[in-house]
Design a protein around this motif. Sequence first.
Motif, PDB file in Angstrom:
ATOM      1  N   SER A 100       0.834  -1.191   0.000  1.00 50.15           N
ATOM      2  CA  SER A 100       0.000   0.000   0.000  1.00 50.15           C
ATOM      3  C   SER A 100       0.873   1.246   0.000  1.00 50.15           C
ATOM      4  O   SER A 100       2.064   1.193   0.343  1.00 50.15           O
ATOM      5  N   SER A 175     -11.423   9.190   0.228  1.00 55.46           N
ATOM      6  CA  SER A 175     -11.632   7.764  -0.003  1.00 55.46           C
ATOM      7  C   SER A 175     -12.861   7.534  -0.867  1.00 55.46           C
ATOM      8  O   SER A 175     -13.609   8.467  -1.179  1.00 55.46           O
ATOM      9  N   ALA A 211      -3.793   4.030  -1.169  1.00 52.15           N
ATOM     10  CA  ALA A 211      -4.105   3.243  -2.357  1.00 52.15           C
ATOM     11  C   ALA A 211      -3.287   1.964  -2.322  1.00 52.15           C
ATOM     12  O   ALA A 211      -2.189   1.931  -1.736  1.00 52.15           O
ATOM     13  N   ASN A 215      -2.393  -0.450  -7.686  1.00 47.46           N
ATOM     14  CA  ASN A 215      -3.338   0.415  -8.407  1.00 47.46           C
ATOM     15  C   ASN A 215      -2.579   1.597  -9.012  1.00 47.46           C
ATOM     16  O   ASN A 215      -2.777   2.760  -8.636  1.00 47.46           O
ATOM     17  N   ALA A 218      -4.580   4.717 -10.516  1.00 48.34           N
ATOM     18  CA  ALA A 218      -5.067   5.699  -9.541  1.00 48.34           C
ATOM     19  C   ALA A 218      -3.920   6.514  -8.959  1.00 48.34           C
ATOM     20  O   ALA A 218      -4.029   7.738  -8.805  1.00 48.34           O
TER      21      ALA A 218
END
Length: 249
Positions: A100, A175, A211, A215, A218
């Motif tokens: 993350s 979020s 995130a 990803n 994003a």
Amino acid sequence: MDTTIGRDRPVAPETTDAPHPLDDPVRTSLHGEHHRFATWSGRIGRYDPQVTRFVGHPPQLDQQDWADLAVILGPGGATGLRGAGHVPPDGWTVLDEKGSVQMDGTALRVAHDPELEVLTPADVPEILDLIARTEPGPFTSRTIEMGTYLGLRVNGRLVAMAGERLHPPGWTEISAVCTDAEFRGRGIATRLVRAVGAGIRDRGEIPFLHALATNTTAISLYETLGFTLRNRSVLTIVQAPDAPSAFRS
């Protein structure tokens, strides 16, 4: 209202474990703005599961912390622990590890957007339907109570949304950024992030977000909006023992 279980160990704000609010955003939120959602067992804090399933914990869990976490989760309950290298006691299972990133929105370029509407609890059925289609991350029936959520409707249909989640002192997490597949590629996510960020800035706070490291699409978008990488980490998914007797320290 916050509650406490496992009262054999006093609970108090722990500044030494978290020198910066974003180093431990769940517990700093539960000790502060979101205290009304908190349940505590020793040093382990949990949100009301109807709001979100996040659990806050010290960087390194000792034997008592694992016992308190087991009480918080219940038999067979699972949660994500920030960081790698957690070694749970016998009876626990490590289910997964996910990379993350945490991103700092100090330089986010914000802008209010009059076409976006503030979502309310009456919109939750539509929100949950959009979440199911787009899968931006966990969202439950009362997650909307964590902060302000904005949505975009097209012909009366909710097609995109974003909002506020964790709320450490001086910071607010952005979020649930999601757009229906039919409407992607139109800059809607950018508008939503900037608008949610504008509301955060109006309170004198700083936006941030999380995130999954995988990803990359994003993450690239957030970087173009002014977010910068603050921290890379690992989310370790663990499952408590099935037997309640194993919870005793």
